[in-house]
Write a protein that holds these residues in place. Sequence first.
Motif, short mmCIF file in Angstrom:
data_model
loop_
_atom_site.label_atom_id
_atom_site.label_comp_id
_atom_site.label_asym_id
_atom_site.label_seq_id
_atom_site.Cartn_x
_atom_site.Cartn_y
_atom_site.Cartn_z
N GLU A 249 0.66 -1.44 -0.05
CA GLU A 249 0.26 -0.03 0.25
C GLU A 249 0.73 1.46 0.26
O GLU A 249 0.54 2.23 -0.73
N GLU A 250 2.39 1.62 0.78
CA GLU A 250 3.03 2.61 0.67
C GLU A 250 3.74 2.16 -0.50
O GLU A 250 4.52 3.35 -0.42
N ALA A 251 3.16 2.00 -1.44
CA ALA A 251 4.40 2.21 -3.29
C ALA A 251 4.02 3.65 -3.38
O ALA A 251 3.42 3.64 -3.52
N GLU A 252 5.84 3.93 -3.56
CA GLU A 252 5.51 5.63 -3.88
C GLU A 252 5.56 5.56 -5.49
O GLU A 252 5.00 6.91 -6.13
N ASP A 253 5.61 4.88 -6.47
CA ASP A 253 5.55 4.77 -7.45
C ASP A 253 5.12 3.65 -8.59
O ASP A 253 5.88 2.54 -8.04
N VAL A 432 -3.01 13.37 -23.22
CA VAL A 432 -4.04 12.78 -22.68
C VAL A 432 -3.73 12.76 -21.54
O VAL A 432 -2.66 11.89 -20.20
N GLN A 433 -4.44 12.82 -20.35
CA GLN A 433 -3.86 12.37 -18.07
C GLN A 433 -4.52 11.63 -18.36
O GLN A 433 -6.07 11.26 -17.76
N VAL A 434 -3.51 10.46 -17.88
CA VAL A 434 -3.40 9.38 -17.58
C VAL A 434 -3.64 9.42 -15.76
O VAL A 434 -3.15 10.21 -15.65
N ILE A 435 -4.67 8.81 -15.09
CA ILE A 435 -4.35 8.54 -14.21
C ILE A 435 -4.73 6.64 -13.91
O ILE A 435 -5.80 6.56 -14.28
N TYR A 436 -4.20 6.55 -12.65
CA TYR A 436 -3.95 5.12 -12.40
C TYR A 436 -4.99 4.49 -11.30
O TYR A 436 -4.65 3.58 -11.00
N GLY A 437 -5.43 6.10 -10.82
CA GLY A 437 -6.49 5.65 -8.97
C GLY A 437 -5.47 5.50 -8.30
O GLY A 437 -4.37 5.52 -7.92
N PHE A 438 -6.73 4.37 -7.43
CA PHE A 438 -5.90 4.27 -6.23
C PHE A 438 -4.75 3.08 -6.17
O PHE A 438 -4.99 1.92 -6.91
N VAL A 439 -3.89 3.47 -5.57
CA VAL A 439 -3.67 1.63 -4.89
C VAL A 439 -3.97 0.54 -4.89
O VAL A 439 -3.55 -0.19 -5.16
N ASP A 440 -4.61 0.32 -3.62
CA ASP A 440 -5.35 -0.50 -2.77
C ASP A 440 -6.85 -0.57 -3.25
O ASP A 440 -7.11 -1.66 -2.92
N TRP A 441 -6.94 0.00 -4.36
CA TRP A 441 -8.68 -0.36 -4.64
C TRP A 441 -8.67 -0.87 -6.67
O TRP A 441 -7.92 0.51 -6.98
N ARG A 634 -12.97 -3.27 -2.22
CA ARG A 634 -11.99 -2.83 -2.39
C ARG A 634 -12.17 -2.32 -3.97
O ARG A 634 -11.54 -2.45 -5.01
N ARG A 635 -13.14 -2.31 -4.76
CA ARG A 635 -13.30 -1.62 -5.46
C ARG A 635 -13.71 -0.83 -6.13
O ARG A 635 -15.22 0.04 -5.84
#
Length: 720
Positions: A249-253, A432-441, A634-635
Amino acid sequence: MSNHADLTESEELQSSPEEAARKYINRELSWLAFNERVLAEARNENYPLLERLRFLSISGSNLDEFMMIRVAGLVGMVQRGIDGLSIDGRSPAQQLTAIRESVRKINSEQRECWAELRGLLDDAGITIADNTRVDPASYSSLKTYFLEEIMPVITPQALDPAHPFPFVSNQGVGLLFNLTREADNAQVIEMVLIPSALPRFVRVPGEQAIYISIESLICRFAKHMFPGFRIEGDGAFRVLRDSDIEIEEEAEDLVRTFRSAIQRRRRGQVIQLELEHDFDPDAEEMLLDQLSAQGTTIIKTEALIGVAGVSEIVAEDRPDLKFAAYSPRYPERIREHDGDCFAAIREKDIVIHHPYESFEVVVDFLRQAAQDPDVVAIKQTLYRAGDQSPVIMALIAAAERGKSVTAVVELKARFDEEQNLLWASELERAGVQVIYGFVDWKTHAKVSMVVRREEQGFRTYCHFGTGNYHPITTKIYTDLSYFTADPKLGRDAAKLFNFVTGYVEPRKTGLLAISPIDLREKLYARIDKEIENAGQGKPAAIWAKLNSLTDKGVIDRLYAASQAGVEIQLVIRGICCLRAGIEGLSESIRVKSIIGRFLEHSRIWAFANGDEIPGAKTKVYISSADAMDRNLNRRVEVLVPIRNKTVHDQVLQQVLLANLLDTEQSWEQQPGGEYLRADRGEKPFNCHRYFMTNPSLSGRGGALEAGGVPKLALRKGAAG
């Protein structure tokens, strides 16, 4: 976060394992039962022969993924000493014992099925020549192919102290040869790993369809690889590894973390080792010593290893042995507006039923948005888009035309992580503005949002889907695409994107329910309302169509509804942990599963709402979410109310009702948890055939008045 998290229930279980077993079906065993239903279709004599072979292949690929993910998770829990109980009160070790017994049974059934289909294929002019002689011309062709196209690609490797045992990749197929060197009679064991780029089956050139598996071809001509050696024995093997990805969950990148995790997955623990039954004993001993570990399942088979590979034979050009080709309809509502998606949606909401209606309308919606000078912004979620995606191309085209384009790319879409990383890079390069969302969901919701400048001001057009924006699966998955210009849903969609991109949790939505915020609570409230209506003597019923039902909270709510007198009919294609028809617990619940030409994938809920169902007052919802702990907790998912009358009637009185009426492709759950084929009845009804031959309500447009749609009635097998 570990994707193994949903292997145990977070909620408190019953007071005893016995009570849990009485009330719930084990998740893993329910999935295996589903795969047995898939395998049963390979023996369905009503299907064309190559379609039966396709079902055999699907059962194999399904089982591979199950071993790599679910069994791998349980093995890891046992190794780490995690004793969490499943919903039915079993420990991880107890589950593994039951799973392995069931898997061996399925493997045995697959072998029997392969033997049967192989004989039928031979009768139909398609020969599998693994263990049979071929005519001189075919032999010469195969030898030439081996020498010119296989030999240069493969690399024999001696296994001795100077040549350590090589790494075998996940789903890798290899051969071991036990050789004697003629010069000094020394024993040498050689390994040949088969590159994944090579075909699993080689077709002999010519009109006659003769196939040979790649491992059999190599063994047949192995003497050309080992001049000066006698071949004493050989054997083919296949490896499955733990393929889940665990992200801290604490992944920085997140991007860098996923690239690293994908590399680790390729080297995961061996979960299953599949061997030919006549494997050379000395070579087998070495293989087991190097690859097997605590928790590894060893499968020895007299049939083909890696049964999923027979999908290559299904590609044989024999239309007489396949389902008749089907071309999806393009919605006439769109054609009536000269292909203008926005004009059609602006006039009235529309729902598209895939694969009976073309996915092209979804692509056209985005293409039109990309080209329309009045469109100012596009926002899009991407879970699975495939390796050749017209959706991605439309988003890139929109960005290149200067529009504001935002794409939420989910990196955690299992087995699509690498492809999604590639798409994300291409989208970013296009602006395009790319978003990766949540780390844990995981962001699993399927939503497109287009903002357009019009005379009255800005108008938002939305697409909500139950399936992925994937051009291949949309041809075989039954899903719903709902288009609307409802301002309330537009505002809710904007809040959803802000939640994912900026973590701005919506305090209140007008119509959408969003997990993990309030989707569970919305479902509970609707079920509780049915319980209340039943207590007041009003009509009370729940219909639902899902892929999986595993969440204990939802199951318990449905049990409570049943005990209150609510009539409940569930179409659950795959996993179902609820036990139907148990006296005093679930007497009014019926569960069925539909397995057929298309894969049932849409998620629909319907609640009687104090009146007869199906009816005008019935509350109808479509969703991206199954009733699973992971989907609700979790989604990021959506539950979309259907309020437009025509769309409401199509989803309820066509899609959902036809699924309930189906008898030809249906399996009914018994109180013991097992499934039996439904009684076809005097007038068998096939919901897939119905949708292939009848137009939809909302997509039909003005032409509906001329042709009409056969009305379905809730009489078993009735469609008239």
